[in-house]
Design a protein around this motif. Structure first.
Motif, mmCIF file in Angstrom:
data_model
loop_
_atom_site.group_PDB
_atom_site.id
_atom_site.type_symbol
_atom_site.label_atom_id
_atom_site.label_comp_id
_atom_site.label_asym_id
_atom_site.label_seq_id
_atom_site.Cartn_x
_atom_site.Cartn_y
_atom_site.Cartn_z
ATOM 1 N N VAL A 1 10.549 5.251 -6.618
ATOM 2 C CA VAL A 1 9.431 4.475 -6.092
ATOM 3 C C VAL A 1 9.510 4.419 -4.570
ATOM 4 O O VAL A 1 10.592 4.236 -4.000
ATOM 5 N N SER A 2 8.365 4.569 -3.928
ATOM 6 C CA SER A 2 8.267 4.293 -2.494
ATOM 7 C C SER A 2 6.978 3.509 -2.256
ATOM 8 O O SER A 2 5.964 3.754 -2.918
ATOM 9 N N LEU A 3 7.029 2.568 -1.344
ATOM 10 C CA LEU A 3 5.851 1.761 -1.037
ATOM 11 C C LEU A 3 6.024 1.091 0.312
ATOM 12 O O LEU A 3 7.135 0.972 0.826
ATOM 13 N N HIS A 4 4.902 0.647 0.872
ATOM 14 C CA HIS A 4 4.888 -0.147 2.088
ATOM 15 C C HIS A 4 4.532 -1.581 1.712
ATOM 16 O O HIS A 4 3.617 -1.808 0.913
ATOM 17 N N ILE A 5 5.231 -2.532 2.301
ATOM 18 C CA ILE A 5 4.889 -3.935 2.104
ATOM 19 C C ILE A 5 4.484 -4.538 3.438
ATOM 20 O O ILE A 5 4.952 -4.098 4.498
ATOM 21 N N VAL B 1 8.590 -1.603 5.734
ATOM 22 C CA VAL B 1 8.024 -2.903 6.075
ATOM 23 C C VAL B 1 7.028 -2.746 7.225
ATOM 24 O O VAL B 1 7.359 -2.186 8.274
ATOM 25 N N ASP B 2 5.795 -3.249 7.019
ATOM 26 C CA ASP B 2 4.743 -3.200 8.032
ATOM 27 C C ASP B 2 4.365 -4.613 8.455
ATOM 28 O O ASP B 2 4.230 -5.504 7.597
ATOM 29 N N ASP C 1 -6.179 7.949 0.916
ATOM 30 C CA ASP C 1 -5.142 6.922 0.876
ATOM 31 C C ASP C 1 -5.022 6.349 -0.533
ATOM 32 O O ASP C 1 -5.952 6.391 -1.323
ATOM 33 N N THR C 2 -3.842 5.799 -0.817
ATOM 34 C CA THR C 2 -3.659 5.131 -2.101
ATOM 35 C C THR C 2 -4.214 3.719 -2.030
ATOM 36 O O THR C 2 -4.617 3.229 -0.977
ATOM 37 N N GLU C 3 -4.208 3.058 -3.169
ATOM 38 C CA GLU C 3 -4.760 1.706 -3.233
ATOM 39 C C GLU C 3 -3.948 0.734 -2.374
ATOM 40 O O GLU C 3 -2.790 0.948 -2.101
ATOM 41 N N ARG C 4 -4.592 -0.324 -2.016
ATOM 42 C CA ARG C 4 -3.915 -1.417 -1.327
ATOM 43 C C ARG C 4 -3.981 -2.642 -2.220
ATOM 44 O O ARG C 4 -5.014 -2.949 -2.801
ATOM 45 N N PHE C 5 -2.858 -3.323 -2.340
ATOM 46 C CA PHE C 5 -2.783 -4.484 -3.217
ATOM 47 C C PHE C 5 -2.483 -5.712 -2.372
ATOM 48 O O PHE C 5 -1.641 -5.674 -1.473
ATOM 49 N N HIS D 1 0.843 -1.187 0.000
ATOM 50 C CA HIS D 1 0.000 0.000 0.000
ATOM 51 C C HIS D 1 0.885 1.246 0.000
ATOM 52 O O HIS D 1 2.109 1.153 0.081
ATOM 53 N N ASP D 2 0.240 2.402 -0.094
ATOM 54 C CA ASP D 2 0.968 3.679 -0.180
ATOM 55 C C ASP D 2 2.039 3.620 -1.269
ATOM 56 O O ASP D 2 3.187 4.023 -1.056
ATOM 57 N N VAL D 3 1.657 3.111 -2.426
ATOM 58 C CA VAL D 3 2.591 2.987 -3.546
ATOM 59 C C VAL D 3 2.659 4.327 -4.282
ATOM 60 O O VAL D 3 1.649 4.803 -4.800
ATOM 61 N N VAL D 4 3.840 4.903 -4.319
ATOM 62 C CA VAL D 4 4.043 6.185 -5.010
ATOM 63 C C VAL D 4 5.205 6.021 -5.994
ATOM 64 O O VAL D 4 6.311 5.632 -5.607
#
Length: 312
Positions: free
Chosen positions: A244-248, A283-284, A297-301, A231-234
């Protein structure tokens, strides 16, 4: 290193080819006074100047990172391309002014004859080869400056064809077609400048990449067997490359070392995508449920297991 050599090699080839075209068209213009061929000579002279600028710019953009530019110098490329566009607009405006003045004053140029026909046909063939060469290498090596040069060469094929119509029309007894052809050439030159600006402005304003690239980035992150979601993929352009930044999301009971290994793998895998430069991964623990379904919020995959079920 191979990218640097390939890009610089294209710059040298384009510069030499444009210089040869200036000499050929200029000689015919000097001997015949044809405005159509003269406009093409000016166009090629502008291309030669721009090729010199591009070659210098490509030398800068392919320099390795240093203390003042830790991410390298590739972000200079869109500025080089826009500088080319300014020159293209100026050349197109000058040709348009000359051809319009000629028509209004009934001062038509001379007929270029067979020599003019030959040099324009040769120019079109040269430009087609340069267009294919620049476009192929520019896209393979992710170089917007080379893609811009390819567009310029492609449109030069059309302007050479327009000039050829003017030369043939003048030979057939319609001298007004010579400056009219020069006018068409000028419009083609101006449109080339527009294309260069359009294609490079996104690199400068940090626009998002095409959707297929964003999807590939997410799919790459989710391809790790221990990543359960993202999520929070930018993703956005910084120069011609993408940051690129993102949370996994991973299992919360992992050790710090295990989570670090996953994060490192995801960073490396995404950086394997040609267009991607820097990657930042947070990392979450998936149990926290940090993703919130709201409008900001951005999409969650979510990742799925090979048998079609959710990994969870």
């Amino acid at each position: 290193m191979e990218r640097k050599r390939a890009i610089r090699r294209v710059g040298v080839v384009v510069l030499v080819a444009n210089l040869l075209l200036v000499l050929g068209k200029g000689a015919v213009w000097w001997s015949t006074g044809s405005l159509a061929v003269g406009s093409e000579a000016v166009n090629s002279l502008a291309d030669t100047v721009y090729s010199t600028i591009i070659l210098a710019g490509l030398y800068l953009t392919t320099k390795p990172p240093d203390f003042e530019h830790p991410h390298g110098h590739e972000r200079i490329e869109p500025f080089v391309s826009l500088f080319v566009a300014v020159g293209v607009f100026a050349a197109g405006g000058a040709i348009l002014w000359q051809s319009t003045t000629s028509i209004l004053n009934d001062t038509y140029g001379g007929s270029a004859g067979t020599l003019g026909v030959l040099v324009l046909v040769a120019a079109a063939v040269f430009k087609y080869g340069l267009y294919r060469y620049c476009d192929r290498v520019g896209r393979e090596r992710n170089s917007p400056a080379l893609v811009a040069a390819g567009l310029d060469n492609r449109n030069d094929i059309l302007t050479a064809a327009a000039a050829l119509v003017g030369v043939l029309g003048s030979q057939a007894g319609y001298p007004v077609l010579d400056p009219l052809a020069a006018m068409v050439v000028s419009l083609g030159v101006i449109y080339t400048g527009f294309e260069i600006v359009r294609d490079n402005v996104n690199y400068l304003v940090g626009a998002a990449p095409p959707e297929y690239l964003r999807a590939l980035i997410v799919q790459t992150a989710l391809s790790h067997p221990d990543v359960y979601g993202a999520h929070d993929v930018v993703a956005h352009y910084v120069g011609p490359e993408i940051d690129v930044s993102l949370h996994i999301e991973v299992e919360g009971d992992m050790t710090l070392a295990e989570a670090h290994d996953i994060e490192s793998w995801v960073v490396g895998a995404i950086q394997e995508i040609d267009e991607v430069d820097d990657v930042f991964v947070h990392v979450d623990p998936r149990e926290l449920g940090e993703w919130k379904e709201d409008d900001t919020d951005t999409e969650r995959f979510t990742a799925f297991s090979p048998d079609g079920g959710d990994k969870r």
